[in-house]
Design an enzyme around this catalytic site. Structure first.
Site, PDB file in Angstrom:
ATOM      1  N   SER A 158       0.842  -1.192   0.000  1.00  0.00           N
ATOM      2  CA  SER A 158       0.000   0.000   0.000  1.00  0.00           C
ATOM      3  C   SER A 158       0.886   1.254   0.000  1.00  0.00           C
ATOM      4  CB  SER A 158      -0.930  -0.058   1.215  1.00  0.00           C
ATOM      5  OG  SER A 158      -2.042   0.783   1.047  1.00  0.00           O
ATOM      6  N   ARG A 227     -11.981   6.466   8.533  1.00  0.00           N
ATOM      7  CA  ARG A 227     -11.572   5.076   8.653  1.00  0.00           C
ATOM      8  C   ARG A 227     -12.624   4.120   8.080  1.00  0.00           C
ATOM      9  NH1 ARG A 227      -7.207   1.750   8.968  1.00  0.00           N
ATOM     10  NH2 ARG A 227      -7.439   0.104  10.511  1.00  0.00           N
ATOM     11  N   ASP A 321      -8.391  -6.305  -5.283  1.00  0.00           N
ATOM     12  CA  ASP A 321      -8.093  -5.004  -4.668  1.00  0.00           C
ATOM     13  C   ASP A 321      -8.821  -3.886  -5.413  1.00  0.00           C
ATOM     14  OD1 ASP A 321      -6.865  -2.727  -3.578  1.00  0.00           O
ATOM     15  OD2 ASP A 321      -4.904  -3.712  -3.434  1.00  0.00           O
ATOM     16  N   HIS A 353      -7.663  -5.636  -0.770  1.00  0.00           N
ATOM     17  CA  HIS A 353      -6.408  -4.906  -0.505  1.00  0.00           C
ATOM     18  C   HIS A 353      -5.714  -5.413   0.758  1.00  0.00           C
ATOM     19  CE1 HIS A 353      -3.558  -1.640  -0.641  1.00  0.00           C
ATOM     20  NE2 HIS A 353      -3.920  -1.233   0.557  1.00  0.00           N
ATOM     21  N   ASP A 354      -6.483  -5.646   1.796  1.00  0.00           N
ATOM     22  CA  ASP A 354      -5.910  -6.060   3.088  1.00  0.00           C
ATOM     23  C   ASP A 354      -5.234  -7.428   3.052  1.00  0.00           C
ATOM     24  OD1 ASP A 354      -6.114  -3.896   4.698  1.00  0.00           O
ATOM     25  OD2 ASP A 354      -7.795  -4.617   5.892  1.00  0.00           O
TER      26      ASP A 354
END
Lengths: 372, 372
Positions: A158, A227, A321, A353-354
């Site tokens: 990232s 967030r 992602d 993505h994570d």
């Protein structure tokens, strides 16, 4: 004697390599913008032993809300401990692993919450704009002070991947090989848009006070929304379907207008949790660094910049992602100078993505092999 | 004599079918929740002429921020005028087109900004929860008052498509054929998450005052962020790449920290524009109706509900839609009772979800054919 869980634990315990966290003062630095930060501290975690020939250092670069505790210790495990530990894919008995909190961060390295020596007060909103390149220059200076002139490898996902690519371009003579994961030469307009939604939520929070909020009364609501915005882009709908589907949170199903879906309470909780640990000015500083980052700037564009990258590269992308789409990883792989060692690893994961923070068995073996 | 542009205009002008907008009072209604709204008004646009056999009525259902002005007039064109006009894909010389602002809306139909006759004040936050089914019941009652017992067709996209499906299930005897576009049997958890980010931005705005804001001082910042969130999901990154790429807004490039990307200024502008015309309580009311909507509720689940749908159906989906993904459209098509007339039209458009409001030449011919 067969290994029991207990004896295995004991063995692991014995083999554990100790983490060391220190603060390194690197003095004054001049930023790309021309602004000067008179005193910069960098918090550094090191795990493992630097070889006498200092040829086993691996630098780790963290993502937006990460910090220098990539490995941590048994009691307080770091964010990448699943990948990096004694006997791990990045084996701390073999590699000397260094992680630094980035410039502009809020976990020990100089950033908006640090005291400005010229005023005796926290920088807050007066903290200058920093670029991803500034972050890399600070890391380089810090490594010099630590007596490390060359890095066997650099790895990061990232925002961390942005630093990894910049390292390869700014200090090619110091870099052995690089592993950018789920990252970009520059953000897509959609990623910039997501960031701006978070930014607007923060600056619209009356507690933000144009960045001059008191440390005891930060803009937690705005940061929590930012967030939440991030979390939706870090994961995938398949994962949310599996975990939450359309289930309601228990106990408040009486009135449909009060109904809260589990996905909502999950995101609100994640938002609150981050807002309690992260500084809003720092968050804004890092968002802006990401938005404005472009490895092609001053290098004749992205294509020309990637063509300049000379070290071996392992590019890892996640097909699902939505923040750093797989086409960006393919582009990096395609445009760097061809080398037989280069590799593009495409991982499929419903974590989206994570996945770079969770799917260690998917990304670990390739990383291990590429480093060795 | 060949038609010149002028004579064509004149001809069009002559042929133009006039729009009529009226407010229909339908009296008191009891909602699904049991709550009672003592006096409900519905704003209705009709265009075209109802045939003597009243067999040419087509009902149009609008999306989240839409209204009853689907067609409008030459000076103030409605949001679906590209599709519906004299000589259009939905030809107002053939069809009598009816569009109503939904219950809970803020464009003329009873909603949070309306006066509660029991208090003499606007409902604001006391406006009760309304479901998509409530919205349909209100439309049905309104049509009865207008003397329309059956609908040749019902068409709507996004939230409007939810109403379309419910019409087919709640009043099968009145519905000829239906065209749900870019919609869902129920929202995905990700769509619920997007909605909650917008919701949190609205309720966190101090001007919101728990919904009791003054009409002159509404929570414009929160609503603008909610709209920004919406806009990103209504379009695609390909479109943003083509239109804005990473271009900066002119005039503010001096300091990188002040840099604003065109994608940001575009979204902020869209946010501001919506916040000036839409009511925040109404926005929240409609979000909650969408989140809680599930055609399977009380009908043995989505599969059983769709199997009950008896009328011919044209399902239109957009392959790039990230809010109402194409798999949801395919599911609807697959699970309804098989009929030879049924059709699934998959459109590819870089407009993404918003294609239903823009790509008239892509969706129009199929709609025209299916209605005829």
């Amino acid at each position: 004697m067969p290994l029991t869980a207990k004896s295995l634990d004991a063995k692991t315990e014995k083999r554990e390599v100790e983490e060391s966290v220190q603060v390194v003062s690197i003095g004054s630095i001049t930023l790309e913008s021309g602004a000067i930060l008179p005193e910069v501290d960098v918090v550094v975690e090191t795990v493992g032993t630097l070889s006498t020939r200092t040829n086993n250092a691996v630098l780790v670069c963290h993502a937006l809300t990460g910090d220098a505790r990539a490995v941590g210790d048994m009691g307080n495990q770091g964010w990448w401990r699943g990948l990096i530990h004694s006997g791990g894919y990045v084996n701390t008995e073999e590699w000397f692993v260094i992680t630094m909190n980035v410039l502009g961060g809020c976990s020990g390295t100089t950033g908006p919450t640090s005291i400005n020596p010229e005023t005796g007060e926290a920088y807050r909103s007066s903290f200058p704009y920093v670029s991803v390149r500034d972050m890399v220059h600070v890391q380089k200076r810090c490594l010099e002070i630590l007596g490390i002139d060359s890095l066997h490898g650099i790895i990061g996902g990232s925002m961390g991947g942005m630093l990894v690519l910049e390292w390869g371009l700014l200090y090619p003579e110091c870099v052995g090989r690089i592993i950018p994961i789920a990252t970009a030469s520059s953000l897509t307009p959609t990623a910039i848009a997501y960031n701006d939604i978070g930014r607007q939520a923060i600056v619209s929070d009356p507690a933000f006070k144009e960045g001059e909020y008191d440390a005891n009364c930060p803009p937690v609501k705005g940061l929590a929304i930012a967030r939440m915005m991030g979390m939706v882009t870090y994961r995938t709908n398949s994962l949310f379907e599996k975990r939450f589907s359309r289930a309601l949170q228990e106990g408040i199903e009486e009135n449909p207008s009060d109904s809260v879906f589990q996905i909502e309470s999950y995101l609100r909780y994640q938002g609150k949790k981050l807002a309690e640990r992260f500084d809003a000015n720092s968050y804004l500083t890092l968002l802006k660094a990401m938005d404005t980052h472009d490895i092609g700037r001053g290098r004749g564009g992205v294509k020309a910049a990637l063509a300049q990258l000379r070290c071996p590269i392992l590019v890892i992308g996640i097909q699902e992602d939505i923040l750093f789409p797989i086409h960006q990883q393919r582009e990096i792989y395609k445009l760097v100078q061809h080398r037989d060692e280069n590799q593009l690893l495409e991982v499929s994961s419903e974590y989206g993505h994570d996945a770079f923070l969770l799917e260690f068995d998917e990304i670990g073996p390739a990383i291990q092999k590429f480093l060795s």
